[in-house]
Scaffold this active site. Structure first.
Site, PDB file in Angstrom:
ATOM      1  N   THR A 228       0.818  -0.647  -0.027  1.00 38.70           N
ATOM      2  CA  THR A 228      -0.230  -0.305  -0.153  1.00 38.70           C
ATOM      3  C   THR A 228       1.191   1.448  -0.288  1.00 38.70           C
ATOM      4  O   THR A 228       1.476   0.915   0.808  1.00 38.70           O
ATOM      5  CB  THR A 228      -0.859   0.246   0.866  1.00 38.70           C
ATOM      6  N   ASP A 229       0.146   2.927  -0.642  1.00 39.14           N
ATOM      7  CA  ASP A 229       0.951   3.563   0.024  1.00 39.14           C
ATOM      8  C   ASP A 229       0.604   3.904   0.968  1.00 39.14           C
ATOM      9  O   ASP A 229       0.044   2.936   2.055  1.00 39.14           O
ATOM     10  CB  ASP A 229       0.231   4.877  -0.848  1.00 39.14           C
ATOM     11  N   TRP A 230       1.903   4.503   1.327  1.00 40.17           N
ATOM     12  CA  TRP A 230       1.867   4.401   3.292  1.00 40.17           C
ATOM     13  C   TRP A 230       0.776   5.108   3.854  1.00 40.17           C
ATOM     14  O   TRP A 230       0.172   6.699   3.522  1.00 40.17           O
ATOM     15  CB  TRP A 230       2.242   5.832   3.866  1.00 40.17           C
ATOM     16  N   GLY A 232      -2.459   3.677   3.488  1.00 45.76           N
ATOM     17  CA  GLY A 232      -3.232   4.059   2.160  1.00 45.76           C
ATOM     18  C   GLY A 232      -4.275   2.647   1.993  1.00 45.76           C
ATOM     19  O   GLY A 232      -4.346   2.239   1.416  1.00 45.76           O
TER      20      GLY A 232
END
Length: 815
Positions: A228-230, A232
C-alpha cells in the site's frame, strides 16, 4: 508455493504479522525462522533513507545520496538506455544503504498540468512512460534489490487523494492509465507494485478485485508483491483478498488482528493468507541476498558526473531566436534570478533527496567561456514583490550583451499532497522580466519547473532553455548547454498549452468532494490537442537543437519502419525520431495520432544513419469493451515519423488485417468522442461511454461522518468542537501563508486537511487505534462527552493490552 515448508512452521499470528510494517519503513521479522525484515525507502530519483525520525513528507533529512533528475526531467531524454543506466546507479546506492525496496519509479499519467505530483511522473503518454520506467526498473533490479512501480492506478490529483473516487471508462483505463504499468510489469519485471490511495469506480485500488486480480494477477501474470501507499489501507481483509501483501506503515498489530479474526470466523481461508505470505517471503529472501556480499564504497563524484550527463540529455531548448544560443566566447553575461544562486533542482515531499553535493551556477560559470559581469537575485523566491531588486537587476542588465534570467516555480508551489492553483510563473518574476525587456532585449530564460507552465511572456525573450528539475548537477549541465559544449537533445514529454483553459480536463479537475470524472476519455494531452485541432504553445515531442536533421526514404513493412536520418547541420547532435500511428477508419473513435515507438540517434555533421523502429503488440491494438479484450481494427493505418507530434517529416500508409471483433460503440450516442472534441462532455454522454450511472459527486451533508470522510468535512459536522477545529485548521493555513511560512502551510493541507479519518489510525503507528477513532467520530458527530469517554476507555484498554503483550514477550526472549 515456493516456501510451503517454511510457512507450515509459522503460527497464524506470525503469518499475519508479516502483512504489515514493523515501523515506518521496515517490515516485520521472525527471528526464530530466519526471516529478516526488509527496508523500503523512497527513491524515484535518489535514495531517501532517513537517519532521524521517519516521516512521509520529507520533513527530516535523509542520509546523503545522489539527487538525479526527476522523472519529469528524465522523460525529456527519450533515452531508454540512459534511464536503465540511471537505475543501475540508483540500485548501487540503495544496496550501499541496505535498502531492499526502492519506492519508484512513479508512472502515473499527466492528466492535468496542475496535478501536484507531475514532477515525479514521466509523461502524458503511456508508451513513453512505460518504456522509460521499464528501463529504470531493469537498472535498479540488476543489483538484486526491488524497484516499486507506483501509484497503481489512476492517481492523478493530490487534493483528497486518500478518499477521491476516480470514475473512468474501461477502455480509457486500459489504453491510457494502465498501459505504462503493463509495460513496466511485463518488460521491466518489477518485483513490487505500490497501490494508490484513491478509489477506482467505487472500490479502493488495493481492494479492487478487477484491478488487482483480473488485470494485475490473472491477465498480466504478476507474481510479485503489492504494497500500500503509506496509510493507504482501508479494509485490511478486503485488501488481502485482492492480493495486497504488505500494508505500510505499522499499525502496531491492529490490522494483523483483523486478519486473524477473519480467518478464525471463516471470512477468508487461511490459504489466501499463505499465498500472500509466500510472495512476500520471496521478495524478502531474494532482495537480501545482495547484502551478504562485500560492497565497495560509492564513488560520489562518479555518480555526480552521471547525474550531470542525465541532466544534459534531458534539457530542452524551447526557443532560440536570432541564434542567441549558444552564447559565444567573450560575451558579457548578466546572471539574474534567485534560482541562479539557489538552484531549484528537485520536487518536494516524499521524494526529496539530501544531495551529496550541489552545483551552483555562480560557482560554475567561470568554466563556460563567456564573461559573467555579475549577479542580481531580481526577485524574492517565494513571491514577495521588491522594486529595489528589480532596479538592481535592470542596472546590471544594461551592461550585458546577454541576460540570463533564471525563473520558475518554487519548492512550495510544486509539492506532494497539493495541486497547483494555476499554470502561471509567480507575478513578481514576470514583473522583473517585463522590466528587463524594457532595459535589454537580449534575454535568455532558464526555466526551472517540474510541469507545464503558461508563457504569455515568451515573445519578450530571445531564448528559452528548460532545465525542468535536473538534480544536483543541474547548474553545470545547463551552463554547458548555454555555452554550446553540449548540443541540447531533450524533447518535451508533455504538451504545453497556450492557456490552462485549453486543457481537456479543465472542467473536471480536480474532483472536489466525492469523485472525479474522467469525461475526456482517452483524449488527454496531445491525443486531444492534435485530434481536436487546438493550437498549443509547444507540442508533445518538441525540442530544438543547435544543428538540423533531415528524414528521408521511409519504408514500412508488417514488422516496422526504416528510414534515413541525416545531420544536415554543422554540429554533432542527437535527434529523437518519433513513430506515430493513426487508424483511418471512422468506425471506432481514436486519437488522430498515438506514439508507438521512438529512438534517439547521435550523428556527426553530414552523417546519415538508417534507423529502424519495430512494431510491437501495442502498435495497432485498441481495447474492445464488448469482447473485454485487446483487438485490432481492420483498416488502413497512417504511419508518421517525425521530430514531434506536429513536426512530421515522412509518412506512409499500411493496411492491417483485423481481429473481426464487433463494434463496441454506437457513434450516434458519443458525438464528442467521435469528433475528438471531448473537453466538455455532458454527464449523459459520459454515462453512455461508461455503461453505468455516475455516482453523486457531492457530499451527503445529512449523514454522520465516517472513516473515509476527511478532516475537511468537519466544516459541516454536527459537533461544534469539530467545526471549531476545522476553522482553526483553516485559519492556521491562511495565517502561515500570510507570514510567508508556505511550506508549513502546505504540510497542514497534506497531512491534516485532506486526510480521511481512518488515516489518523493508519498513519500514527498505533498511537491511535480504530476503537479510539470511533470515539473521535462520536465527538465529530455531536456526541462530545460520550466520545471523550469512549476515547479514554479505549486508550486505557490499548495501554493495558500493550503491557500484557510486552510481559509475555519478555520471558520468551529470555528463553
Amino acid at each position: 508455493m515456493k516456501y510451503k515448508n517454511l510457512i507450515s512452521k509459522m503460527t497464524l499470528e506470525e503469518k499475519a504479522s508479516l502483512m504489515s510494517g514493523k515501523d515506518f519503513w521496515q517490515t516485520q521479522n521472525i527471528d526464530r525462522l530466519g526471516i529478516n525484515n526488509m527496508f523500503l525507502a523512497d527513491g524515484p530519483h535518489g535514495i531517501r533513507k532517513q537517519a532521524a525520525a521517519a516521516d512521509h513528507l520529507g520533513l527530516n533529512a535523509s542520509i546523503p545520496a545522489t539527487c538525479f533528475p526527476t522523472a519529469a526531467t528524465v522523460a525529456n531524454s527519450w533515452n531508454e538506455e540512459l534511464g536503465e543506466k540511471m537505475g543501475e546507479y540508483l540500485g548501487e546506492e540503495a544496496v550501499a544503504q541496505k535498502v531492499n525496496v526502492l519506492l519508484g519509479p512513479g508512472i502515473n499519467m499527466k492528466r492535468n498540468p496542475l496535478a501536484g505530483r507531475n514532477f515525479e511522473y514521466f509523461s502524458e503518454d503511456p508508451y513513453l512512460a512505460g518504456k522509460l520506467a521499464a528501463g529504470m526498473i531493469k537498472g535498479i533490479q540488476s543489483h538484486g534489490i526491488s524497484a516499486c512501480v507506483k501509484h497503481f492506478a489512476v492517481n492523478n490529483q493530490e487534493e483528497r487523494r486518500m478518499a477521491i473516487d476516480t470514475i473512468v471508462d474501461e477502455r480509457t483505463l486500459r489504453e491510457i492509465y494502465l498501459t505504462a504499468f503493463e509495460i513496466a510489469i511485463k518488460e521491466g519485471k518489477t518485483k513490487t507494485v505500490m497501490s494508490a490511495y484513491n478509489m477506482l469506480n467505487g472500490a479502493y485500488t488495493n481492494e479492487n478485485m478487477h484491478l488487482m486480480r483480473d488485470i494485475l494477477r490473472d491477465e498480466w501474470n504478476y507474481e510479485g508483491v503489492v504494497v500500500t501507499d503509506w496509510g493507504g489501507s482501508n479494509d485490511r481483509v478486503a485488501g488481502l483478498l485482492a492480493g495486497n501483501e504488505l500494508e505500510m506503515p505499522t499499525t502496531a498489530g491492529e490490522t494483523n488482528e483483523e486478519i486473524i479474526e477473519a480467518i478464525k470466523t471463516g471470512k477468508i481461508k487461511e490459504e489466501v493468507l499463505d499465498e500472500n505470505v509466500d510472495r512476500l517471503l520471496d521478495l524478502i529472501f531474494t532482495t537480501e541476498e545482495v547484502f551478504k556480499k562485500t560492497h565497495k564504497e560509492i564513488d560520489q563524484e562518479k555518480h555526480h558526473r552521471f547525474a550531470q550527463k542525465v541532466a544534459e540529455e534531458s534539457i530542452v531548448l524551447l526557443k532560440n531566436e536570432e541564434e542567441i544560443l549558444p552564447i559565444k566566447k567573450g560575451k558579457k553575461v548578466a546572471i539574474i534570478g534567485d534560482f541562479a544562486k539557489e538552484a531549484r533542482y528537485q520536487g518536494a515531499g516524499s521524494s526529496i533527496v539530501n544531495p551529496t553535493k550541489l552545483d551552483s551556477t555562480l560557482d560554475c560559470i567561470g568554466d563556460c567561456g563567456f564573461e559573467s559581469i555579475g549577479f542580481e537575485p531580481g526577485f524574492d523566491r517565494y513571491g514577495k514583490k521588491s522594486q529595489k531588486k528589480i532596479d538592481a537587476a535592470c542596472e546590471l542588465a544594461r551592461k550585458a550583451d546577454v541576460v540570463l534570467l533564471y525563473i520558475g516555480l518554487d519548492e512550495v508551489t510544486e509539492a506532494e499532497g497539493l495541486d497547483r492553483q494555476n499554470m502561471s510563473i509567480p507575478e513578481n518574476q514576470i514583473e522583473l522580466l517585463n522590466a528587463l525587456y524594457n532595459t535589454n532585449q537580449k534575454i535568455v530564460v532558464v526555466l526551472s519547473a517540474g510541469a507545464a507552465v503558461e508563457m504569455p511572456w515568451i515573445d519578450k525573450v530571445k531564448g528559452v532553455v528548460h532545465g525542468y528539475l535536473s538534480g544536483q548537477a543541474s547548474a553545470k549541465a545547463i551552463l554547458r548547454v548555454l555555452s554550446g559544449e553540449v548540443n541540447p537533445s531533450g524533447k518535451l514529454a508533455e504538451t504545453y498549452p497556450i492557456k490552462y483553459e485549453d486543457t481537456p480536463s479543465f472542467y473536471q479537475f480536480p474532483g472536489k468532494e466525492v469523485s472525479v470524472e474522467y469525461r475526456e476519455g482517452p483524449f488527454i494531452g496531445y491525443r486531444y490537442y492534435d485530434t481536436a485541432n487546438v493550437n498549443v504553445l509547444f507540442s508533445f515531442g518538441f525540442g530544438l537543437s543547435y544543428t538540423t536533421f533531415e528524414y528521408s526514404n521511409l519504408q514500412v513493412s508488417k514488422d516496422g519502419v526504416t528510414f534515413n536520418l541525416t545531420n544536415s547541420g554543422s554540429m554533432a547532435g542527437s535527434e529523437v525520431a518519433q513513430l506515430y500511428v493513426g487508424c483511418q477508419s471512422e468506425d471506432i473513435f481514436r486519437p488522430k495520432k498515438e506514439l508507438k515507438g521512438f529512438t534517439k540517434v547521435f550523428l556527426q555533421p553530414g552523417e546519415t544513419k538508417t534507423v529502424t523502429i519495430p512494431f510491437d503488440d501495442k502498435t495497432f491494438r485498441y481495447f474492445n469493451v464488448k469482447t473485454n479484450d485487446w483487438e485490432i481494427e481492420e483498416a488502413n493505418y497512417k504511419i508518421w515519423v517525425g521530430s514531434s507530434v506536429e513536426d512530421i517529416r515522412v509518412e506512409e500508409t499500411i493496411f492491417i488485417e483485423g481481429t473481426k471483433a464487433p463494434l463496441p460503440y454506437d457513434s450516434t450516442n458519443l458525438p464528442s468522442y467521435y469528433s475528438g472534441k471531448a473537453n466538455n462532455v455532458s454527464q449523459a454522454e459520459f454515462e453512455q461511454l461508461l455503461g453505468f450511472k455516475v455516482p453523486v459527486a457531492t457530499w451527503d451533508r445529512s449523514q454522520p461522518l465516517g472513516y473515509n470522510d476527511t478532516i475537511a468535512q468537519c466544516q459541516y459536522a454536527k459537533g461544534a468542537s469539530a467545526r471549531f477545529a476545522f476553522q482553526m485548521i483553516r485559519f492556521a493555513h491562511w495565517f502561515l501563508r500570510k507570514i510567508g511560512k508556505r511550506s508549513t502551510a502546505n504540510i497542514i493541507m497534506m497531512s491534516i486537511y485532506h486526510m480521511p479519518f481512518r488515516g489518523v489510525a493508519r498513519m500514527t503507528g498505533g498511537v491511535i487505534n480504530m476503537p479510539m477513532l470511533d470515539g473521535i467520530l462520536m465527538i465529530v458527530n455531536g456526541q462530545f462527552f460520550k466520545g471523550v469517554k469512549h476515547v479514554l476507555k479505549e486508550r486505557r484498554k490499548m495501554i493495558k493490552s500493550t503491557k500484557e503483550k510486552s510481559s509475555i514477550a519478555k520471558p520468551a526472549e529470555e528463553m
